[in-house]
Design an enzyme around this catalytic site. Sequence first.
Site, PDB file in Angstrom:
ATOM      1  N   GLY A 144       1.036  -1.107   0.306  1.00 38.41           N
ATOM      2  CA  GLY A 144      -0.152   0.111   0.051  1.00 38.41           C
ATOM      3  C   GLY A 144       1.098   1.227   0.380  1.00 38.41           C
ATOM      4  N   CYS A 170       5.402  -5.876   2.005  1.00 35.42           N
ATOM      5  CA  CYS A 170       5.626  -4.948   1.038  1.00 35.42           C
ATOM      6  C   CYS A 170       5.279  -3.474   2.188  1.00 35.42           C
ATOM      7  CB  CYS A 170       5.094  -4.207   0.074  1.00 35.42           C
ATOM      8  SG  CYS A 170       6.022  -2.273  -0.193  1.00 35.42           S
ATOM      9  N   TYR A 171       4.178  -3.159   2.103  1.00 33.46           N
ATOM     10  CA  TYR A 171       3.580  -2.371   3.432  1.00 33.46           C
ATOM     11  C   TYR A 171       3.159  -3.427   4.769  1.00 33.46           C
ATOM     12  CZ  TYR A 171       0.598   0.572   6.215  1.00 33.46           C
ATOM     13  OH  TYR A 171      -0.033   0.968   6.903  1.00 33.46           O
ATOM     14  N   HIS A 209       7.557  -8.154  -4.151  1.00 34.90           N
ATOM     15  CA  HIS A 209       6.360  -8.576  -4.247  1.00 34.90           C
ATOM     16  C   HIS A 209       6.319  -9.638  -5.453  1.00 34.90           C
ATOM     17  CE1 HIS A 209       4.411  -4.785  -3.371  1.00 34.90           C
ATOM     18  NE2 HIS A 209       5.238  -4.824  -3.517  1.00 34.90           N
ATOM     19  N   GLU A 242       2.726 -11.590  -6.080  1.00 33.98           N
ATOM     20  CA  GLU A 242       2.587 -11.654  -7.064  1.00 33.98           C
ATOM     21  C   GLU A 242       2.447 -11.468  -8.623  1.00 33.98           C
ATOM     22  OE1 GLU A 242       3.000  -9.756  -4.962  1.00 33.98           O
ATOM     23  OE2 GLU A 242       1.614  -7.959  -4.358  1.00 33.98           O
ATOM     24  N   ASP A 286     -20.808 -11.591 -19.485  1.00 36.70           N
ATOM     25  CA  ASP A 286     -21.051 -11.525 -17.639  1.00 36.70           C
ATOM     26  C   ASP A 286     -22.604 -12.116 -17.496  1.00 36.70           C
ATOM     27  OD1 ASP A 286     -18.545 -10.461 -17.638  1.00 36.70           O
ATOM     28  OD2 ASP A 286     -18.510  -8.881 -17.379  1.00 36.70           O
ATOM     29  N   LYS A 321     -12.329 -11.698 -15.947  1.00 36.01           N
ATOM     30  CA  LYS A 321     -13.263 -12.519 -16.712  1.00 36.01           C
ATOM     31  C   LYS A 321     -13.178 -13.690 -17.259  1.00 36.01           C
ATOM     32  CE  LYS A 321     -15.573 -10.562 -20.030  1.00 36.01           C
ATOM     33  NZ  LYS A 321     -16.909  -9.188 -19.621  1.00 36.01           N
TER      34      LYS A 321
END
Length: 520
Positions: A55, A86-87, A173, A175, A231, A376
Amino acid sequence: MNNNMILVLDFGGQYCHLISRRVRDAGVYSEIRPFDVSIQEVKHLDVKGIILSGGPGSVYEEDAPRIEKSLLGFCKEREIPVLGLCYGHQLIAQLEGGTVAANPVKEYGKTTLEVVKQDGIFNGLAEKETVWMSHGDQVTHLPDGFEVLARTATCPIAAYRSTDGLLHGLQFHPEVNHTPKGKMILSNFVFSICNCEKNWSIADWTREAIARIKDDVGKRHVLLGLSGGVDSTVVSVLMQRAIGEQLHCVFVDNGVMRKDEGRDVEDYFRNTLNYQEFYRVDAEDEFLTKLAGIRDPEEKRKIIGHTFIEVFERKAGELASNFGKLEFLAQGTIYPDRVETAATSKSAAKIKSHHNLTLPEDMELKVIEPLKDLYKDEVRQVGKELGIPEEIINRHPFPGPGLAVRCVGEVKKEYLDILREADAILIEEIRHAGLYNDLWQAFAVFLPSRTVGVMGDFRTYEYICAIRVVESRDAMTANFAKLPWDLLETISTRIINEVSGINRVVYDISNKPPSTIEFE
Ligand code: XMP
């Protein structure tokens, strides 16, 4: 509810959504909640592990976002592992008695990580690995009983764990794709440290979603706002399976649809899917009258969102004489719509109000959004699971506010007609080149500026058509497609020759971020 889930707490980091994506990709269910989620909710969710995202804040600032005070104590008591990124990494260290400070040397981009302990969360890693860093602050002293797991040239505490093995922190990170072993690190956390089972699958999700809808709706009736896109089509089939004739599908022809779209949607739902409860409402004049003179994108989105609801409520009123009061409005909202509208996070910025979320406060119908936590590509997998044909599942996304956000500035029927023709040519050529299914989206945009051209022996002074073609996995980031020049030339020549009102075609070469996919 899934008692094998990883909860991600959102501190407003731009990669937050990717964390839960990666966990789901590894076969474990994951959801995101705001950073200050209550312990009550954590108990209710029955989580197997928690990940604190990155963040923009600094943990030493007074109003820095923090988790509920006793959450770490609760996790230790229940032996729920917590991983800070991280944060999140800095926050755990600080809350446990360590210190965090701004570092004179900021670390952004690819960095070499020296792995000190190649076990546990770093099992399978080499002594040196490339990781993605993006921080100004860092942990300067560890809390008692914590050990360092890795360092970089400027960050001596780039990863840590507590001696009981429950708390972990990574300054980098895992991710993002720029950390090549990131998936392995997250899998180590999820499977070896949290002991999750690999049991999240789209087939299970689909079964559970149908059961949930049945439970939530009971014997009541639902109106579904159907656009014919992926959707809302998937929602319609899910709801059909769950509640059958209690579902009433309403397609609103709002005047900002693509060429022949109304006709095609009606044909598909009435004749191919055989929906008995399908209604097409012609509301072109109503929408275009309300949009007249409006230039601001957020204002346009709001007007469209509210007008949709007015039409739905009117239709629900009409249907009530046959079916009793309709209580619910079902919508095809998906996870990225909520992220960009800042509906999932207390610290993230609002980028644009996705129309499904632009609801009037005094709305009577209760909203059901079965796909609200899916990306999606996950929605497309659900569609396949439900047996929806590929050509529908693979349709490019089309925004709820339709061509209104592709007609920059004021929306006029004259502009929309030009845009529809140009867009149809573009799609025809993209399909002809065999590229449609490889692209996230391809569409034309109307720019209300006129420029000079020459056709035959005459000067022309007409509008500009922009072409936007992007590749993406989940719309959170996107790159413009490097289409072959020949194809671009064919598209431009055809549009200028065949669409009266356009004498110039430009190709949008911006990526997201910093641009967005749609122009407005
Ligand atoms: P942006 O322009 O935010 O678009 O990069 C990301 C993706 O979302 C689609 N989009 C919408 N979808 N309602 C929707 O259902 C909306 O209001 C909306 N606005 C944008 C856009 O087409 C892209 O795929």
